[in-house]
Design a protein around this motif. Structure first.
Motif: not given
Length: 566
Positions: A457-481
């Motif tokens: 839903y918020d995939i546009a955030a990854l297009a930000f050109h200055s994502i800092p190195d201290n940012f980590k993203m853990v995604v729980f992938s279980n086919r949706g809501g």
């Protein structure tokens, strides 16, 4: 210095700096060019350029939450403004001071089919504390003085009482990018007004009177909702939780780190029998902060006859969540709670077993939880517990809504430095952007724990050109809501998979490569134990994809509560 010839735009930049604002999120556009010029050329303002307005506003939200300072967002005319609305609503109900500034065409250009125009004045009025419309002609001294007053009012309102978003709409004439030479001294001629505000506090007599109302044999339940960490609140909660007739419940996002303060509210309520429910029922419930994620808590408290609810809240609305509101304390928790704790402490010698009863119950829950988490097989709950355990202690954790925030409550989250969640209106939009904005405002590691639907839903955030190195993203992938596969209202519907869970399948490895992020994945405990170390120690922004089975996730979550009852 050469700057925009639009005096009101220059004045906005100067006043932003005068009010202590340092970060401004800019969205590219034409009509807002004079505002971009004014902000970019002010030496005390730092600009952050984000193309997507919705993501931009949530990034600003995260920056403001983390820094505890107002942050401004500037967008162009037309539909751009409406993309700020989701973050504005979250900020309004969460008490975050966002300064939303929209460029507009002159009023005569509206509703005549000119491109990128709409009725912008007041467009966000229902979800901001203050909304104002600035004149187009800035060459007139009267207009400039009028605009100066309105800007002051807006910026002052954002940080007064319960903080919140404000909207400044400014009509700008063409030509848009004409320049004039301005002096360095103009930056110091802020036009800022001085405000002297009364400081709300209780007299000693008032505090003692309230303390006596809560003395034993009265049973007092304090419920802490989402709030930013605050040392005075933490110390006050520590005092209150040590009193024999007081119990404090606080979820992860309340950021209370004190002994005898109990989280995992749904787990506690699960273990209660009907008779125990009556025994543990409070006479008075005191709420501070925002809402909790626990639906069971509200349902239980609403069912109690004779309950009295005291709300610590400075908002203009009455938070009668339990239908038992008796007293509104129009003060900030960091002022009221220490006074209340000090007033009640001398009464601790009075006999009451209320606190001990809750502590006994919480101890049983913790023992059963530890046993279950140790033995549960690979699932979202197991993965959440492992991720929380591997996060650095000084880590700031952001968690998305849906199942993620609920799974977190069961784990050992108390070791974490700080937990945040967009619980103002509890939407899934903007979770990634909010965490990313927070990472921009701190050197501490900032981890986002999110479901795959929220991430998409918020995939546009990854297009930000200055994502800092201290940012980590853990995604729980279980086919949706997956929450829709669990809650009673939707889990039985034939439309469940197509229309609710939505069968999300994110190509996270491809996205990580496209946006220059490090990529890790795990599909079992052993792999997470190995990969998790590399993910934690990675010196670049990174994504950890946890590949899960939705049926196993549902079973593990439901069986946990069954385990508590046995």
């Amino acid at each position: 210095m050469m700057n925009t010839d639009k005096a009101i735009c220059r004045r906005i930049a100067v006043l932003l700096a005068a009010y202590g604002i340092r970060d401004v999120v800019l969205c590219p556009g034409n009509r807002n060019a004079p505002l971009i010029m004014a902000v970019s050329r002010h030496r005390q303002l730092t600009r952050h350029v984000v193309v997507d307005e919705r993501s931009a506003a949530f990034i600003a939200l995260g920056m403001s939450v983390q820094s505890d300072r107002p942050v401004a967002v500037i967008c162009t005319s037309g539909s751009a403004l409406m993309n700020l609305a989701p973050a504005a609503a979250e900020a309004y109900y969460r008490g975050v001071p966002l300064i939303l500034i929209s460029a507009d065409r002159p009023a005569a250009h509206i509703d005549i089919s000119e491109p990128q125009t709409m009725r912008q004045p007041g467009a966000l009025a229902n979800i901001v504390k203050f909304s104002t419309d600035l004149p187009a002609d800035s060459s007139n001294d009267d207009n400039l003085q009028w605009a100066n007053r309105l800007i002051n009012d807006a910026l002052h309102m954002a940080v007064t009482g319960t903080k919140g978003p404000v909207h400044i709409n400014i009509h700008i004439h063409e030509p848009l990018t004409n320049e004039i030479e301005t002096s360095d001294g103009e930056c110091d001629m802020s036009g800022k007004y001085a405000y002297t505000m009364p400081q709300p506090t209780l007299s000693v007599a008032e505090a003692r009177a309230l303390g006596q109302m809560l003395a034993p044999p009265s049973k007092i339940l304090v419920v802490a909702g989402f709030m930013s960490p605050h040392s005075r609140i933490n110390r006050a909660m520590q005092k209150l939780a040590s009193l024999p007739n007081v119990t404090v419940l606080a979820e992860a996002q309340s950021n209370i780190h004190a002994d005898r303060v109990h989280g995992n509210i749904d787990g506690l309520l699960t273990l209660m029998s009907h008779d125990m429910s009556q025994e543990m029922a409070p006479d008075v419930v005191i709420t501070a902060g925002g809402t909790t994620a626990s639906h069971s808590l509200g349902k239980w408290l609403r069912s109690l006859a004779g309950l009295r609810h005291w709300s610590i809240n400075q908002s203009n609305t009455a938070p009668d969540l339990f239908s038992h509101l008796e007293r509104r304390i129009m003060m900030s928790p960091e002022i009221f709670l220490p006074q209340l704790a000090s007033a009640m402490t001398p009464l601790r010698s009075c006999e009451s077993s209320y606190n001990d009863n809750w502590n006994t119950l919480a101890g049983k829950i913790q023992d059963k939880t530890d046993t279950y988490l140790k033995n549960v097989r690979w699932s979202a709950l197991k993965a959440m517990d492992m991720v929380v355990a591997m996060a650095p202690p000084h880590c700031n954790v952001h968690v998305s809504n849906g199942m993620s925030v609920r799974l977190l409550q069961i784990t050992g989250y108390k070791r974490l430095h700080r937990v945040e969640c967009n619980r103002g209106i509890s939407g899934i939009d903007g979770c990634t952007s909010t965490a990313l904005g927070a990472a921009l405002s701190t050197d501490n590691p900032t981890w986002l724990l999110t479901g795959d639907m929220s991430a998409q839903y918020d995939i546009a955030a990854l297009a930000f050109h200055s994502i800092p190195d201290n940012f980590k993203m853990v995604v729980f992938s279980n086919r949706g809501g997956n929450i829709f596969r669990i809650i009673p209202s939707t889990r039985h519907l034939p439309e469940l998979e197509e229309c609710f869970a939505a069968d999300v399948r994110l190509p996270l490895d491809t996205l990580a490569k496209a946006y220059n992020l490090e990529y890790f994945e795990a599909d079992n405990e052993e792999e997470l134990a190995r990969t998790g170390k590399d993910f934690r120690n990675c010196r670049k922004a990174a994504i950890l994809n946890l590949i899960l089975d939705e049926e196993a996730d549902i079973k593990a979550y439901k069986n946990y509560f069954s385990h508590l009852r046995t």
